[in-house]
Design a protein around this motif. Structure first.
Motif, PDB file in Angstrom:
ATOM      1  N   ILE A   1      35.761  42.850  51.500  1.00 31.57           N
ATOM      2  CA  ILE A   1      36.697  42.727  50.373  1.00 31.57           C
ATOM      3  C   ILE A   1      37.950  43.566  50.627  1.00 31.57           C
ATOM      4  CG2 ILE A   1      36.966  43.032  47.877  1.00 31.57           C
ATOM      5  CD1 ILE A   1      33.934  42.950  47.637  1.00 31.57           C
ATOM      6  N   PRO A   2      39.073  42.936  50.937  1.00 25.97           N
ATOM      7  CA  PRO A   2      40.313  43.701  51.066  1.00 25.97           C
ATOM      8  C   PRO A   2      40.809  44.073  49.678  1.00 25.97           C
ATOM      9  CG  PRO A   2      40.755  41.366  51.401  1.00 25.97           C
ATOM     10  CD  PRO A   2      39.281  41.487  51.141  1.00 25.97           C
ATOM     11  N   ALA A   3      41.201  45.317  49.482  1.00 28.69           N
ATOM     12  CA  ALA A   3      41.590  45.729  48.135  1.00 28.69           C
ATOM     13  C   ALA A   3      42.820  46.624  48.161  1.00 28.69           C
ATOM     14  CB  ALA A   3      40.429  46.465  47.464  1.00 28.69           C
ATOM     15  N   TYR A   4      43.864  46.165  47.515  1.00 28.14           N
ATOM     16  CA  TYR A   4      45.092  46.941  47.421  1.00 28.14           C
ATOM     17  C   TYR A   4      45.391  47.140  45.938  1.00 28.14           C
ATOM     18  CZ  TYR A   4      50.043  48.097  48.171  1.00 28.14           C
ATOM     19  OH  TYR A   4      51.270  48.709  48.182  1.00 28.14           O
ATOM     20  N   ASN A   5      45.174  48.325  45.460  1.00 23.49           N
ATOM     21  CA  ASN A   5      45.331  48.635  44.033  1.00 23.49           C
ATOM     22  C   ASN A   5      44.500  47.731  43.128  1.00 23.49           C
ATOM     23  OD1 ASN A   5      47.171  50.624  44.745  1.00 23.49           O
ATOM     24  ND2 ASN A   5      48.949  49.277  44.512  1.00 23.49           N
ATOM     25  N   GLU A   6      43.208  47.756  43.339  1.00 21.84           N
ATOM     26  CA  GLU A   6      42.309  46.891  42.556  1.00 21.84           C
ATOM     27  C   GLU A   6      41.227  47.709  41.843  1.00 21.84           C
ATOM     28  OE1 GLU A   6      43.183  43.864  42.340  1.00 21.84           O
ATOM     29  OE2 GLU A   6      43.981  43.112  44.245  1.00 21.84           O
ATOM     30  N   SER A   7      41.545  48.961  41.483  1.00 22.22           N
ATOM     31  CA  SER A   7      40.501  49.821  40.913  1.00 22.22           C
ATOM     32  C   SER A   7      39.915  49.250  39.623  1.00 22.22           C
ATOM     33  CB  SER A   7      41.058  51.217  40.655  1.00 22.22           C
ATOM     34  OG  SER A   7      42.157  51.128  39.795  1.00 22.22           O
TER      35      SER A   7
ATOM     36  N   ALA B   1      45.092  43.017  58.262  1.00 24.49           N
ATOM     37  CA  ALA B   1      44.589  44.244  58.868  1.00 24.49           C
ATOM     38  C   ALA B   1      43.343  44.706  58.128  1.00 24.49           C
ATOM     39  CB  ALA B   1      45.671  45.320  58.821  1.00 24.49           C
ATOM     40  N   ALA B   2      43.377  44.601  56.790  1.00 28.35           N
ATOM     41  CA  ALA B   2      42.222  45.028  56.002  1.00 28.35           C
ATOM     42  C   ALA B   2      40.997  44.184  56.356  1.00 28.35           C
ATOM     43  CB  ALA B   2      42.544  44.915  54.512  1.00 28.35           C
ATOM     44  N   LEU B   3      41.205  42.868  56.463  1.00 31.87           N
ATOM     45  CA  LEU B   3      40.084  42.007  56.829  1.00 31.87           C
ATOM     46  C   LEU B   3      39.546  42.378  58.197  1.00 31.87           C
ATOM     47  CD1 LEU B   3      41.279  38.489  55.614  1.00 31.87           C
ATOM     48  CD2 LEU B   3      39.344  39.799  54.743  1.00 31.87           C
TER      49      LEU B   3
ATOM     50  N   ASP C   1      38.516  37.998  47.610  1.00 30.27           N
ATOM     51  CA  ASP C   1      39.535  38.889  47.074  1.00 30.27           C
ATOM     52  C   ASP C   1      38.893  39.860  46.095  1.00 30.27           C
ATOM     53  OD1 ASP C   1      41.312  37.542  48.597  1.00 30.27           O
ATOM     54  OD2 ASP C   1      42.357  36.547  46.942  1.00 30.27           O
ATOM     55  N   ALA C   2      39.564  40.998  45.889  1.00 30.77           N
ATOM     56  CA  ALA C   2      39.002  42.036  45.038  1.00 30.77           C
ATOM     57  C   ALA C   2      39.334  41.812  43.571  1.00 30.77           C
ATOM     58  CB  ALA C   2      39.538  43.393  45.479  1.00 30.77           C
ATOM     59  N   ASP C   3      40.213  40.857  43.270  1.00 29.98           N
ATOM     60  CA  ASP C   3      40.823  40.800  41.943  1.00 29.98           C
ATOM     61  C   ASP C   3      40.073  39.932  40.936  1.00 29.98           C
ATOM     62  OD1 ASP C   3      41.299  38.397  43.095  1.00 29.98           O
ATOM     63  OD2 ASP C   3      43.482  38.541  43.088  1.00 29.98           O
ATOM     64  N   LEU C   4      38.830  39.502  41.276  1.00 31.40           N
ATOM     65  CA  LEU C   4      38.010  38.683  40.390  1.00 31.40           C
ATOM     66  C   LEU C   4      38.550  37.257  40.228  1.00 31.40           C
ATOM     67  CD1 LEU C   4      37.211  41.295  37.587  1.00 31.40           C
ATOM     68  CD2 LEU C   4      35.540  40.291  39.124  1.00 31.40           C
ATOM     69  N   GLN C   5      39.547  36.890  41.046  1.00 34.51           N
ATOM     70  CA  GLN C   5      39.993  35.488  40.985  1.00 34.51           C
ATOM     71  C   GLN C   5      38.969  34.600  41.686  1.00 34.51           C
ATOM     72  OE1 GLN C   5      44.480  36.106  42.100  1.00 34.51           O
ATOM     73  NE2 GLN C   5      44.354  34.444  40.628  1.00 34.51           N
ATOM     74  N   ASP C   6      38.301  35.165  42.708  1.00 34.65           N
ATOM     75  CA  ASP C   6      37.198  34.447  43.365  1.00 34.65           C
ATOM     76  C   ASP C   6      35.905  34.809  42.647  1.00 34.65           C
ATOM     77  OD1 ASP C   6      39.007  33.544  45.271  1.00 34.65           O
ATOM     78  OD2 ASP C   6      38.633  35.267  46.582  1.00 34.65           O
TER      79      ASP C   6
ATOM     80  N   GLY D   1      45.849  44.282  37.169  1.00 35.26           N
ATOM     81  CA  GLY D   1      46.772  44.457  38.289  1.00 35.26           C
ATOM     82  C   GLY D   1      47.646  43.229  38.472  1.00 35.26           C
ATOM     83  N   ARG D   2      48.385  43.186  39.590  1.00 35.11           N
ATOM     84  CA  ARG D   2      49.263  42.041  39.802  1.00 35.11           C
ATOM     85  C   ARG D   2      49.196  41.560  41.233  1.00 35.11           C
ATOM     86  NH1 ARG D   2      54.148  44.848  41.273  1.00 35.11           N
ATOM     87  NH2 ARG D   2      55.244  42.892  41.043  1.00 35.11           N
ATOM     88  N   THR D   3      49.730  40.353  41.467  1.00 43.11           N
ATOM     89  CA  THR D   3      49.708  39.777  42.804  1.00 43.11           C
ATOM     90  C   THR D   3      50.539  40.624  43.760  1.00 43.11           C
ATOM     91  OG1 THR D   3      50.206  37.851  44.152  1.00 43.11           O
ATOM     92  CG2 THR D   3      51.612  38.219  42.256  1.00 43.11           C
ATOM     93  N   LYS D   4      50.116  40.653  45.042  1.00 43.53           N
ATOM     94  CA  LYS D   4      50.775  41.510  46.014  1.00 43.53           C
ATOM     95  C   LYS D   4      51.769  40.735  46.859  1.00 43.53           C
ATOM     96  CE  LYS D   4      47.821  44.565  44.561  1.00 43.53           C
ATOM     97  NZ  LYS D   4      46.825  43.731  43.877  1.00 43.53           N
ATOM     98  N   TYR D   5      51.917  39.445  46.552  1.00 48.51           N
ATOM     99  CA  TYR D   5      52.765  38.630  47.409  1.00 48.51           C
ATOM    100  C   TYR D   5      53.912  38.005  46.640  1.00 48.51           C
ATOM    101  CZ  TYR D   5      49.100  39.099  50.808  1.00 48.51           C
ATOM    102  OH  TYR D   5      48.200  39.608  51.682  1.00 48.51           O
TER     103      TYR D   5
HETATM  104  N1  UDP Z   1      45.519  42.663  49.518  1.00 47.47           N
HETATM  105  C1  UDP Z   1      45.375  43.664  50.482  1.00 47.47           C
HETATM  106  N2  UDP Z   1      46.509  44.167  51.075  1.00 47.47           N
HETATM  107  C2  UDP Z   1      47.752  43.697  50.769  1.00 47.47           C
HETATM  108  C3  UDP Z   1      47.882  42.665  49.811  1.00 47.47           C
HETATM  109  C4  UDP Z   1      46.732  42.158  49.212  1.00 47.47           C
HETATM  110  O1  UDP Z   1      44.262  44.092  50.787  1.00 47.47           O
HETATM  111  O2  UDP Z   1      48.715  44.199  51.341  1.00 47.47           O
HETATM  112  C5  UDP Z   1      44.311  42.113  48.865  1.00 47.47           C
HETATM  113  C6  UDP Z   1      44.366  42.179  47.348  1.00 47.47           C
HETATM  114  O3  UDP Z   1      43.909  43.415  46.851  1.00 47.47           O
HETATM  115  C7  UDP Z   1      43.425  41.036  46.970  1.00 47.47           C
HETATM  116  C8  UDP Z   1      43.663  40.026  48.078  1.00 47.47           C
HETATM  117  O4  UDP Z   1      44.224  40.756  49.179  1.00 47.47           O
HETATM  118  O5  UDP Z   1      42.082  41.450  47.006  1.00 47.47           O
HETATM  119  C9  UDP Z   1      44.593  38.906  47.657  1.00 47.47           C
HETATM  120  O6  UDP Z   1      45.800  39.440  47.139  1.00 47.47           O
HETATM  121  P1  UDP Z   1      46.462  38.894  45.799  1.00 47.47           P
HETATM  122  O7  UDP Z   1      45.435  38.698  44.739  1.00 47.47           O
HETATM  123  O8  UDP Z   1      47.607  39.778  45.475  1.00 47.47           O
HETATM  124  O9  UDP Z   1      47.012  37.490  46.276  1.00 47.47           O
HETATM  125  P2  UDP Z   1      47.093  36.146  45.404  1.00 47.47           P
HETATM  126  O10 UDP Z   1      45.760  35.957  44.713  1.00 47.47           O
HETATM  127  O11 UDP Z   1      48.200  36.362  44.442  1.00 47.47           O
HETATM  128  O12 UDP Z   1      47.358  35.084  46.406  1.00 47.47           O
END
Ligand code: UDP
Ligand code: MG
Length: 316
Positions: free
Chosen positions: A17-23, A84-86, A102-107, A210-214
């Motif tokens: 699980i890659p996580a960027y600000n997902e506490s 890189a996280a993956l 993903d860490a954000d509960l969207q999956d 939180g919010r999207t990182k992209y």
């Molecule tokens: N993420 C990460 N590093 C980054 C950007 C995103 O590890 O630099 C992780 C993020 O925490 C999430 C996943 O990648 O678990 C997908 O990111 P996000 O939800 O922002 O993307 P979206 O769902 O908007 O496509």
């Protein structure tokens, strides 16, 4: 092929699980993963890769890991990006099967057994296909175009290359190199290496914390990465075959044009600078440049110590 340098799998499933600000999302996510995998009867481990978060993501994971030995965390020194996280998680995963999400509960963790069942049916990589996507209009539309172009270019027909939820046989994650923003192309890379890639429909949820990182840049980067992928894939073993062909073609056309002018000159006709003469000269110069570029690329490739240029299905 199982890489002989890797120790044998020690668990059924590794979840990366890659996580960027997902506490805010992680406690619920980790709880639901446990429910689902326990019910399905899998042994598992989780690798949460904290990609340079500043919101205490790693502290949250550490706290949970105190009471749950199957939970592991890796904290990267800064934000290196999802790819890189993956790849940090892949390097640590010890499962026979690997699931990314993903860490954000969207999956939805509830979909994991579905993906694993598809692997049991013979796939090497199963990609989620988000149904009823909970993202904005622009993102949905541009992602459609992205998937269409990537399908066309790689010959792998998928509706949703970039779904965070995927399951792999461990061999696949050992074979693909995920760097830059190449995580979008893991299914394409696996397909180009001869792995069997399929997709299953999965539910998709709205982001709650939180919010999207992209931003919008993701699509431009995506298309540039696609170019890289196609180029590396078809030419990496012999760049001169590509650059040399282009160079030789220019050389032939340039030589024909200038041969014509040479003939004129020998026959005593005065030469004037004409557009065609210029074109001939330019083509000859470019031909030399292309061939040299190909040769330099050959030097780079030959010095690169590729682990292997092929992928073995099985050995007896
Ligand atoms: N993420 C990460 N590093 C980054 C950007 C995103 O590890 O630099 C992780 C993020 O925490 C999430 C996943 O990648 O678990 C997908 O990111 P996000 O939800 O922002 O993307 P979206 O769902 O908007 O496509
Ligand atoms: Mg998300």
């Amino acid at each position: 092929m199982v890489d002989e340098r890797m120790p044998p799998p020690t668990t059924d499933v590794s979840i990366v699980i890659p996580a960027y600000n997902e506490s805010d999302s992680l406690p619920e996510l980790l709880g639901r993963i446990d429910e689902v995998l326990r019910a399905a009867g899998f042994s598992y481990e989780v690798w949460v890769v904290d990609d340079g978060s500043r919101d205490g993501t790693f502290a949250v994971v550490s706290e949970i890991a105190k009471t749950r030995p199957e939970i592991h965390g890796v904290a990267l020194r800064r934000n290196f990006g999802k790819s890189a996280a993956l790849s940090a998680g892949f390097a640590r995963a010890r499962g026979r099967l690997v699931v990314t999400m993903d860490a954000d509960l969207q999956d939805d963790p509830a979909e994991i057994p579905l993906l694993l069942a598809e692997i049991a049916k013979g796939s090497d990589l199963v990609s989620g296909w988000k149904q009823d996507r909970q993202d904005g209009f622009v993102k949905n539309k541009s992602s459609k175009v992205f998937n269409w172009v990537t399908s066309l270019a790689t010959g792998l027909r998928l509706h949703d290359f970039n779904c965070g939820l995927k399951a792999y046989r461990a061999e696949v994650i050992q074979a693909v190199r995920v760097y830059g923003e190449m995580h979008r192309f893991i299914p394409a890379m696996a397909h180009l290496q001869g792995f069997r890639v399929t997709e299953v429909r999965v539910r998709h949820h709205r982001r709650r914390h939180g919010r999207t990182k992209y931003g919008p840049n993701r699509f431009l980067n995506g298309f540039l990465d696609l170019l890289t992928l196609l180029f590396l894939n078809s030419r990496s073993t012999s760049p001169l075959h590509f650059f040399g062909r282009v160079g030789l073609f220019m050389f032939v056309v340039g030589a024909l044009i200038n041969g014509y002018f040479l003939g004129e000159w020998i026959l005593g006709h005065g030469l004037r600078v004409r557009p065609l003469l210029l074109l001939g000269v330019v083509l000859l110069i470019m031909a030399v440049q292309f061939v040299s570029l190909g040769l330099v690329a050959e030097l780079i490739v030959s010095g690169r110590h590729p682990e292997r240029d092929y992928h073995v299905r099985s050995e007896i």
